[in-house]
Design a protein around this motif. Structure first.
Motif, PDB file in Angstrom:
ATOM      1  N   HIS A 112     -34.026   1.104  -2.269  1.00  9.29           N
ATOM      2  CA  HIS A 112     -32.600   1.338  -2.029  1.00  9.29           C
ATOM      3  C   HIS A 112     -32.372   1.768  -0.576  1.00  9.29           C
ATOM      4  O   HIS A 112     -31.489   1.232   0.111  1.00  9.29           O
ATOM      5  N   SER A 113     -33.142   2.727  -0.117  1.00  8.44           N
ATOM      6  CA  SER A 113     -32.999   3.208   1.266  1.00  8.44           C
ATOM      7  C   SER A 113     -33.316   2.105   2.265  1.00  8.44           C
ATOM      8  O   SER A 113     -32.633   1.958   3.286  1.00  8.44           O
ATOM      9  N   LEU A 114     -34.355   1.340   1.988  1.00  7.76           N
ATOM     10  CA  LEU A 114     -34.742   0.246   2.876  1.00  7.76           C
ATOM     11  C   LEU A 114     -33.613  -0.781   2.991  1.00  7.76           C
ATOM     12  O   LEU A 114     -33.243  -1.206   4.089  1.00  7.76           O
ATOM     13  N   LEU A 115     -33.048  -1.145   1.858  1.00  9.27           N
ATOM     14  CA  LEU A 115     -31.956  -2.125   1.873  1.00  9.27           C
ATOM     15  C   LEU A 115     -30.687  -1.547   2.491  1.00  9.27           C
ATOM     16  O   LEU A 115     -29.946  -2.274   3.165  1.00  9.27           O
ATOM     17  N   GLN A 116     -30.424  -0.268   2.274  1.00  6.78           N
ATOM     18  CA  GLN A 116     -29.264   0.364   2.920  1.00  6.78           C
ATOM     19  C   GLN A 116     -29.381   0.196   4.432  1.00  6.78           C
ATOM     20  O   GLN A 116     -28.401  -0.125   5.105  1.00  6.78           O
ATOM     21  N   GLU A 131     -37.665  -5.441  -8.105  1.00  8.34           N
ATOM     22  CA  GLU A 131     -36.713  -4.378  -7.759  1.00  8.34           C
ATOM     23  C   GLU A 131     -35.972  -4.706  -6.463  1.00  8.34           C
ATOM     24  O   GLU A 131     -34.763  -4.508  -6.363  1.00  8.34           O
ATOM     25  N   PHE A 132     -36.686  -5.213  -5.483  1.00 11.76           N
ATOM     26  CA  PHE A 132     -36.065  -5.572  -4.204  1.00 11.76           C
ATOM     27  C   PHE A 132     -35.017  -6.659  -4.429  1.00 11.76           C
ATOM     28  O   PHE A 132     -33.891  -6.566  -3.928  1.00 11.76           O
ATOM     29  N   GLU A 133     -35.368  -7.683  -5.193  1.00 13.93           N
ATOM     30  CA  GLU A 133     -34.428  -8.774  -5.452  1.00 13.93           C
ATOM     31  C   GLU A 133     -33.202  -8.276  -6.208  1.00 13.93           C
ATOM     32  O   GLU A 133     -32.071  -8.631  -5.868  1.00 13.93           O
ATOM     33  N   SER A 134     -33.419  -7.437  -7.191  1.00 15.52           N
ATOM     34  CA  SER A 134     -32.307  -6.900  -7.976  1.00 15.52           C
ATOM     35  C   SER A 134     -31.346  -6.091  -7.105  1.00 15.52           C
ATOM     36  O   SER A 134     -30.133  -6.290  -7.144  1.00 15.52           O
ATOM     37  N   GLN A 135     -31.901  -5.189  -6.319  1.00 13.80           N
ATOM     38  CA  GLN A 135     -31.047  -4.347  -5.479  1.00 13.80           C
ATOM     39  C   GLN A 135     -30.397  -5.138  -4.345  1.00 13.80           C
ATOM     40  O   GLN A 135     -29.247  -4.884  -3.992  1.00 13.80           O
ATOM     41  N   LYS A 178     -40.340   4.177  -6.126  1.00 13.85           N
ATOM     42  CA  LYS A 178     -40.250   2.875  -5.490  1.00 13.85           C
ATOM     43  C   LYS A 178     -38.795   2.395  -5.442  1.00 13.85           C
ATOM     44  O   LYS A 178     -38.361   1.850  -4.433  1.00 13.85           O
ATOM     45  N   SER A 179     -38.068   2.620  -6.499  1.00  9.74           N
ATOM     46  CA  SER A 179     -36.682   2.194  -6.561  1.00  9.74           C
ATOM     47  C   SER A 179     -35.845   2.860  -5.470  1.00  9.74           C
ATOM     48  O   SER A 179     -35.038   2.199  -4.800  1.00  9.74           O
ATOM     49  N   GLN A 180     -36.035   4.163  -5.271  1.00  9.60           N
ATOM     50  CA  GLN A 180     -35.280   4.875  -4.242  1.00  9.60           C
ATOM     51  C   GLN A 180     -35.676   4.399  -2.838  1.00  9.60           C
ATOM     52  O   GLN A 180     -34.832   4.296  -1.945  1.00  9.60           O
TER      53      GLN A 180
END
Length: 184
Positions: free
Chosen positions: A6-10, A37-41, A1-3
């Motif tokens: 990350h890709s989504l936000l990139q 996780e979304f908020e953190s990234q 989920k974290s990766q």
């Protein structure tokens, strides 16, 4: 989920230039973890989370969550509603049909849920007059995308979500060894 996040936000921040996000997530372990996780990234990427709303994942109707996201239930907006209804009455329209427009201070909405629930969420957002996908409640509104994770990867999503989910994006399979394999 974290990766995936990350890709989504990139893509969302780096490619699309989006900077402000809302999160509309199921109130369960998966939804809360994805939202955190979304908020953190997003914060690490200097993006902003304007609002987070959690909904009952088994609720058949998501309108109250959409209203909460758009701040339509805020007591502070009752004066605005009275003014809009007065304007409607003065112009010969039915004041009972007047509703508050949502407050939208974000560029996209992250919905970390499965493809079977996303159409229900999207329909509620459209009902509450959010400009999403290719739906515009009024001509002057610019629709914003919905964002998701690999749970969206189901061909039924486009059929069931219709124009509300079009132009949204999600991530799915990619290789940790080769970041160019990211798919959004």
């Amino acid at each position: 989920k974290s990766q995936q996040i990350h890709s989504l936000l990139q893509h969302a921040v780096g490619t699309e230039g989006l900077q402000r996000f809302a999160i509309l997530a199921p109130d369960n372990a998966y939804g809360r973890d994805a939202a955190t996780e979304f908020e953190s990234q997003a914060t690490e990427m200097t993006a902003v989370i304007s609002r987070t709303v959690f909904y009952d994942p088994s609720a058949p109707d998501m309108r109250s969550s959409a209203q909460e996201l758009g701040q339509k239930l805020d007591e502070s907006r009752q004066r605005e509603l009275c003014f809009l209804r007065k304007e409607a009455k003065e112009s010969g329209r039915d004041p009972a049909k007047v509703v508050l427009p949502p407050i939208v201070d974000f560029d996209a909405i992250f919905v970390p849920d499965g493809a079977t629930r996303v159409p229900t969420v999207a329909s509620a957002l459209a009902y509450e007059e959010f400009a999403i996908g290719r739906f515009r409640p009024t001509r002057d509104q610019t629709p914003m995308p919905l964002l998701g994770l690999n749970g969206w990867n189901d061909p039924r999503l486009a059929r069931q979500g219709g124009r509300y989910v079009l132009d949204g994006f999600f991530v799915d399979a990619f290789s940790l060894l080769n970041p160019t394999d990211e798919q959004t």
